[in-house]
Design a protein around this motif. Structure first.
Motif: not given
Length: 620
Positions: A427-437
């Motif tokens: 869940i954290k990994l997906n959020k980080l990737n979304e925020e990075k984008g």
């Protein structure tokens, strides 16, 4: 940002001494000139102290005489006065006076340092909108921005004015913190980034660091999984070696292998029961020894009993002559009392022995029964020992196998411990990737902006550099500010090799380069309407390289003063903006008065014993 210094005022510890004020004019090059060791350099230290520095840089000789230091200035459209009590025991004072307007006649502490800093932050445009460019929920910038960090661009101190490798005096304010500040805000100052972009870059760095941690954890987990599978495979091979499983056995996956190993280890308990054989044999030998000891004790008893009877018969035989003597020869024995008593005693003993011998003495039944029972037990034990020893012969041949099984069990337990994997937070990994984008698009065009702004900055520096007449060896050279090293570089004319000069010679040349950087930077800031830097510059002794002085040096110094006069004229006339310079100098006022440098204003002359502290106060 509009900034005009109006007055610096000193209140003295001597209550009979009148306060001393120094007045400054807007849109002028305000100069305090005079001899060495008169306190000229302390002006910037006083300004910095009143702007709530956290360290003391004012000379002790001044601190010993002054009770309060004050400055009166305009920032944006507000007149402000800040007065601060003198340092005590080398520590800054927390007693401060704040006033919207002129300086007080007699200052008293009326506010906290943090409250004034908050007011100045607001005037510098450092608001929550700047600190939290993506909202408070996203957190503020990792760098704690303050109005004081922008003072780096307002002070050309004596320490750096002719230094080859230092253009901003971070050491004066606090080396580590201000080095970091310079790296954060230089792009902001020249218009490359606003705080939103800076925050985006910082956030991206944080996200990249978090993603790197997750990636490292995943790599670690994969390595652990691989090592686990290899370890299980080694145990399977070991099981085959000791015939716990057949060599031809094949397993589909590691889970099947684990199941087989667990089953083999579970059988260890059954094998462990066979291990009781050794203890049982030992216990039988112990019991055999105990029974043999009891049999030996009974045999000893029998021997002693037979000996007792034999000795009793011998005693009876030895006493028989006494009876004969008493019957046949009594008349011939000495007739005395003692003799008669002795003979009677012997006859009595003989009588008792005969009575005991007449009794039928037999072995105790229990003793006979015990020895028969014990001998039977002994035979059973010998039989069992024999049987167990036969089993033991076969068992000893399997010893190595049992040891290997113990090793397998231990290794399997260790492999399981080492496999402990920290699960990835998907869940954290997906959020980080979304925020990075989302953030990656914010500074995407920064490089083009940076190229444009650096080009404009270099043009402003070059415009000032091109006005100099005393750098004849480098007149046609091109100026480029290297923001990676924060220094100005000189490049030869375009028809030559494009490598910067490693060394530009004298301290005088570096002094000119420093002036051009600061003037060019402020000119650029005014052009792009950047609002975080006050339109104000303090310059500490451009004549520093010329202390010994000669005609050429005077020409060069006049060239520097002419550059400053031309800059103020350009800002006032061409850009229609405010700008104020405050300079302390060794050179006399004739330099500007006799050469029609009309933007110069002499604040005071420290000559003939005069200095920052009036002589009547200083010498008292």
């Amino acid at each position: 940002m509009k900034f005009i210094l109006h007055e610096i005022k000193l209140w003295f510890k001597d209550e009979n001494a009148e306060p001393k004020s120094y007045l400054f004019l807007a849109n002028k090059i305000n100069v305090v000139t005079g001899d060495s060791t008169t306190g000229k350099t302390s002006f910037w230290n006083i300004i910095d102290y009143c702007l709530l520095s956290g360290k003391v840089t004012i000379a002790n000789t001044i601190i010993e005489k002054v009770l309060w230091f004050g400055i009166h200035f305009t920032i944006n459209d507000k007149e402000i006065s800040i007065v601060r009590k003198t340092p005590i025991n080398g520590a800054v004072s927390s007693e401060v006076h704040f006033n919207k307007g002129a300086l007080p006649d007699k200052p008293e502490s009326n506010i906290t340092v943090s409250e004034i800093k908050s007011k100045l932050d607001e005037e510098y445009g450092i608001t929550d909108a700047l600190r939290f460019p993506y909202g408070k929920e996203s957190g503020k910038s990792t760098f704690n921005l303050s109005y004081r960090h922008f003072l780096l661009f307002n002070s050309l101190t004596q320490t750096i004015i002719d230094a080859p490798e230092t253009y901003f005096d971070t050491t004066f304010y606090g080396k580590d913190e201000y080095d970091e500040a310079l790296g954060h805000i230089f792009d902001l100052v020249i218009g490359v980034n606003d705080l939103k972009n800076i925050k985006a870059k910082e956030k991206l760095k944080e996200i990249e660091a978090e993603l790197k941690k997750i990636q490292n954890q995943e790599t670690k987990n994969q390595r652990k999984t691989k090592n686990f599978e290899l370890g299980i495979l080694r145990l399977i091979e070991k099981c085959k070696k000791y015939n716990f499983i057949d060599y031809s056995e094949y397993f589909e996956n590691v889970n099947e292998e684990i199941t087989v190993i667990q089953e083999i280890i579970a059988n260890t308990r059954k094998v462990a029961k066979n291990a009781q054989l050794f203890n049982e044999i030992d216990n039988l030998y112990k019991r055999k020894n105990e029974i043999q000891a009891q049999i030996n004790a009974i045999n000893q008893y029998q021997k002693e009993f037979d000996l007792y009877k034999k000795n009793l018969d011998k005693s009876a035989d030895s006493l028989q002559p006494i009876e004969f003597l008493n019957q046949k020869l009594s008349d011939q024995l000495i007739d005395s009392y003692e003799t008669k008593m002795f003979i009677e005693s012997l006859e009595s003993s003989l009588k008792n022995i005969r009575e005991n011998l007449s009794k039928k003495v037999t072995k105790p039944l229990k003793v006979s029964g015990d020895i028969i029972e014990l001998r039977g037990q002994l035979q059973e034990i010998d039989k069992k020992i024999y049987q167990l020893n036969e089993i033991k012969k076969n068992y000893l041949a399997e010893g190595e196998k049992f040891i290997a099984l113990g090793e397998i069990k231990h290794e399997f337990e260790q492999i399981q411990k080492e496999k402990l994997i920290t699960p990835i937070d998907t869940i954290k990994l997906n959020k980080l990737n979304e925020e990075k984008g989302r953030l990656a698009s914010v500074p995407a065009d920064t490089e083009q902006i940076k190229y444009t702004m650096k080009t404009l900055l270099n043009e402003s520096i070059q415009r000032n550099y091109s006005q100099l007449k005393s750098l004849t060896a480098y007149n046609d050279y091109r100026t480029v500010f290297d923001d990676s090293k924060m220094i100005l570089k000189l490049y030869p004319p375009s028809d030559q090799l494009q490598f910067p000069l490693e060394n530009v010679g004298s301290a005088s040349n570096y002094m000119f380069m420093h002036l051009c950087v600061y003037l060019g930077l402020h000119e650029h800031v005014i052009k792009i309407q950047e609002n975080h830097i006050p339109k104000f510059l303090f310059i500490d002794q451009p004549s520093k390289p010329y202390y010994e002085g000669n005609n050429d040096d005077k020409v060069k110094l006049l060239d520097a003063f002419t550059l400053l006069n031309s800059f103020v004229d350009y800002i006032l006339i061409q850009k229609k903006q405010h700008f104020q310079i405050f300079m302390v100098e060794h050179a006399s006022k004739e330099y500007w008065e006799e050469n029609n440098l009309f933007h110069f204003h002499t604040v005071d002359e420290f000559i003939d014993g005069k200095g920052l502290i009036p002589s009547e106060v200083y010498n008292k």
